[in-house]
Design a protein around this motif. Structure first.
Motif, short mmCIF file in Angstrom:
data_model
loop_
_atom_site.label_atom_id
_atom_site.label_comp_id
_atom_site.label_asym_id
_atom_site.label_seq_id
_atom_site.Cartn_x
_atom_site.Cartn_y
_atom_site.Cartn_z
N ILE A 16 0.82 -1.21 0.00
CA ILE A 16 0.00 0.00 0.00
C ILE A 16 0.86 1.26 0.00
O ILE A 16 0.42 2.31 -0.44
CB ILE A 16 -0.97 -0.03 1.20
CG1 ILE A 16 -1.93 -1.23 1.04
CG2 ILE A 16 -1.78 1.24 1.31
CD1 ILE A 16 -2.87 -1.42 2.21
N GLY A 17 2.11 1.16 0.46
CA GLY A 17 3.02 2.28 0.38
C GLY A 17 2.85 3.28 1.51
O GLY A 17 2.35 2.97 2.58
N VAL A 30 -6.15 -0.53 4.22
CA VAL A 30 -5.86 -1.75 4.99
C VAL A 30 -7.16 -2.45 5.37
O VAL A 30 -7.27 -3.69 5.26
CB VAL A 30 -5.04 -1.40 6.25
CG1 VAL A 30 -4.90 -2.63 7.15
CG2 VAL A 30 -3.65 -0.89 5.85
N ILE A 31 -8.16 -1.70 5.80
CA ILE A 31 -9.46 -2.28 6.14
C ILE A 31 -10.05 -2.99 4.93
O ILE A 31 -10.55 -4.12 5.04
CB ILE A 31 -10.41 -1.18 6.66
CG1 ILE A 31 -9.93 -0.65 8.01
CG2 ILE A 31 -11.84 -1.71 6.78
CD1 ILE A 31 -10.66 0.60 8.48
N LEU A 43 3.06 -1.55 4.51
CA LEU A 43 3.06 -0.08 4.49
C LEU A 43 4.50 0.42 4.47
O LEU A 43 5.33 -0.05 5.25
CB LEU A 43 2.33 0.46 5.72
CG LEU A 43 0.83 0.17 5.81
CD1 LEU A 43 0.33 0.47 7.21
CD2 LEU A 43 0.06 1.00 4.79
N GLY A 44 4.79 1.37 3.60
CA GLY A 44 6.15 1.88 3.51
C GLY A 44 6.56 2.65 4.75
O GLY A 44 5.73 3.25 5.43
N ASP A 45 7.85 2.61 5.05
CA ASP A 45 8.39 3.32 6.21
C ASP A 45 9.40 4.36 5.69
O ASP A 45 10.59 4.06 5.56
CB ASP A 45 9.05 2.35 7.17
CG ASP A 45 9.52 3.03 8.45
OD1 ASP A 45 9.38 4.25 8.55
OD2 ASP A 45 10.03 2.33 9.34
N HIS A 46 8.90 5.55 5.39
CA HIS A 46 9.75 6.60 4.84
C HIS A 46 9.64 7.87 5.66
O HIS A 46 8.56 8.22 6.13
CB HIS A 46 9.34 6.92 3.40
CG HIS A 46 9.85 5.94 2.40
ND1 HIS A 46 10.42 6.32 1.20
CD2 HIS A 46 9.91 4.59 2.41
CE1 HIS A 46 10.79 5.26 0.52
NE2 HIS A 46 10.48 4.20 1.23
N PRO A 78 5.93 -2.93 8.32
CA PRO A 78 6.61 -1.86 7.59
C PRO A 78 7.48 -2.45 6.48
O PRO A 78 8.16 -3.45 6.67
CB PRO A 78 7.48 -1.22 8.68
CG PRO A 78 7.81 -2.37 9.59
CD PRO A 78 6.63 -3.30 9.57
N TYR A 79 7.49 -1.76 5.37
CA TYR A 79 8.23 -2.27 4.21
C TYR A 79 9.15 -1.17 3.68
O TYR A 79 8.82 -0.50 2.73
CB TYR A 79 7.21 -2.69 3.16
CG TYR A 79 7.73 -3.54 2.02
CD1 TYR A 79 8.94 -4.20 2.11
CD2 TYR A 79 6.99 -3.67 0.86
CE1 TYR A 79 9.39 -4.97 1.05
CE2 TYR A 79 7.43 -4.46 -0.19
CZ TYR A 79 8.63 -5.10 -0.09
OH TYR A 79 9.09 -5.87 -1.14
#
Length: 340
Positions: A16-17, A30-31, A43-46, A78-79
């Motif tokens: 999902i980013g 997410v839901i 979900l991205g971790d930036h 986290p991605y």
């Protein structure tokens, strides 16, 4: 040596980013992902986004707690997170992960990597070379495990991280794994030796390279540490499109910086976006697989499953329409198979 295969049923995840949308929209995605039946939402971790013009970059650790509270069974992670001592100290990641597992047992998935300059430089005030970042990551993973596992106060005396008499009071409730993001063979081997699972990218490692180089390195690393590779997970984040090349070149140009050489070493999202604009068309087109119909997508996923992949990640972004489409076109094929 023969490749080890996993007996696990194939999991289907969505990436999902973290860019372009406000935090609540990510939560709604997410839901929806849970409602559609996906196994995992990444979900991205930036700290800063890949593209300056995306104009958003949510803090994933705040977002994940809200998403887990709003759902019942989908796993989330986290991605990727980078416990290399810049944004994140390993002890903080150990505590944060344990707290989420304590509250939502078995649903939080920790994935770690060596990081990108745009996220770490504001905290390091420098950008270490890959070898140092790799050493920091390995040491960070060891520190995280020690925090999770130790039943008493302990000292840690590493090259990069030191701690005197620390202890994790709020414990995990389930045995936690560490997924390791790796693109090259050295990182794949380290993932096998020090981690519990490998996540890699198909735009850098297409099927043949995964089969012939990346996965064998991962498995050799696992064996060197006394692990059984057949019990470890291999995750591939797929890059594919049903668009024609000209359309893809126009619509994806803004994020082309992610495949530009040296973009991981550039701290300024504005410059990364420019690197994407300057990327030769042929380089961008090589970064994905062009497919014509949904049955081709199913075939591509099946081929990765045949070489031992245990989870494929679909590139949905924070796009509810795309999540629904993946849920309708892709998910039933593999959910049906896994129940047979």
């Amino acid at each position: 040596m023969a490749r080890s295969r996993s007996s696990k049923a194939l999991e289907i995840a969505v990436d999902i980013g973290e860019n372009e949308q406000d935090p609540n929209e990510f939560k709604q995605c997410v839901i929806l992902s849970e409602k559609m039946g996906f196994d995992i939402a990444w979900l991205g971790d930036h700290f800063m986004p890949w593209a300056h013009s995306s104009d958003r970059s949510s803090y994933v650790w705040s977002l994940m707690g809200s998403c887990l509270e709003a759902t019942k069974k989908i796993r989330l992670g986290p991605y990727v997170t980078t416990p290399i001592g810049a944004r994140y100290h390993p002890l903080i990641i150990a505590q944060a992960s344990a707290t989420l597992d304590n509250m939502y047992p078995g649903r939080f998935v920790l994935t770690v990597g060596t990081g990108e300059a745009m996220n770490e430089v504001p905290f390091f005030e420098r950008w270490p070379g890959w070898n140092e970042r790799m050493e920091r990551l390995v040491e960070g993973m060891q520190m995280i495990r020690k925090m999770w596992d130790s039943k008493t106060f302990f000292d840690f005396d590493g090259k990069y991280f030191k701690a005197n008499q620390v202890y994790l009071y709020t414990r995990t409730r389930t045995p936690m794994k560490i997924y390791v993001s790796g693109v090259g063979p050295k990182m794949a081997r380290a993932a096998g030796e020090f981690g519990d699972a490998l996540i890699t990218l198909s735009h850098a490692n297409p099927l043949e390279r995964c089969r012939d180089l990346i996965f064998p390195e991962f498995e050799e690393g696992a064996r060197s540490a006394g692990k059984d590779p057949s019990k470890m997970e291999k995750v591939v984040s797929l890059s594919f499109t049903l668009k024609d090349p000209e359309t893809y070149n126009k619509t994806e140009r803004r994020y082309a910086g992610i495949v530009a050489k040296e973009s991981f070493n550039e701290p300024d999202p504005r410059k990364i976006e420019q690197m994407g604009r300057d990327l030769p068309k042929e380089e961008l087109l090589k970064s994905t697989v062009f497919l014509e119909k949904w049955s081709d997508v199913i075939d591509l996923i099946s081929k990765f499953q045949e070489i031992g992949v245990t989870q494929v990640v679909l590139p949905s972004g924070a796009d509810r329409k795309m999540i629904r489409t993946f849920g309708q076109k892709v998910l039933p094929q593999f959910k049906t198979k896994s129940r047979r």
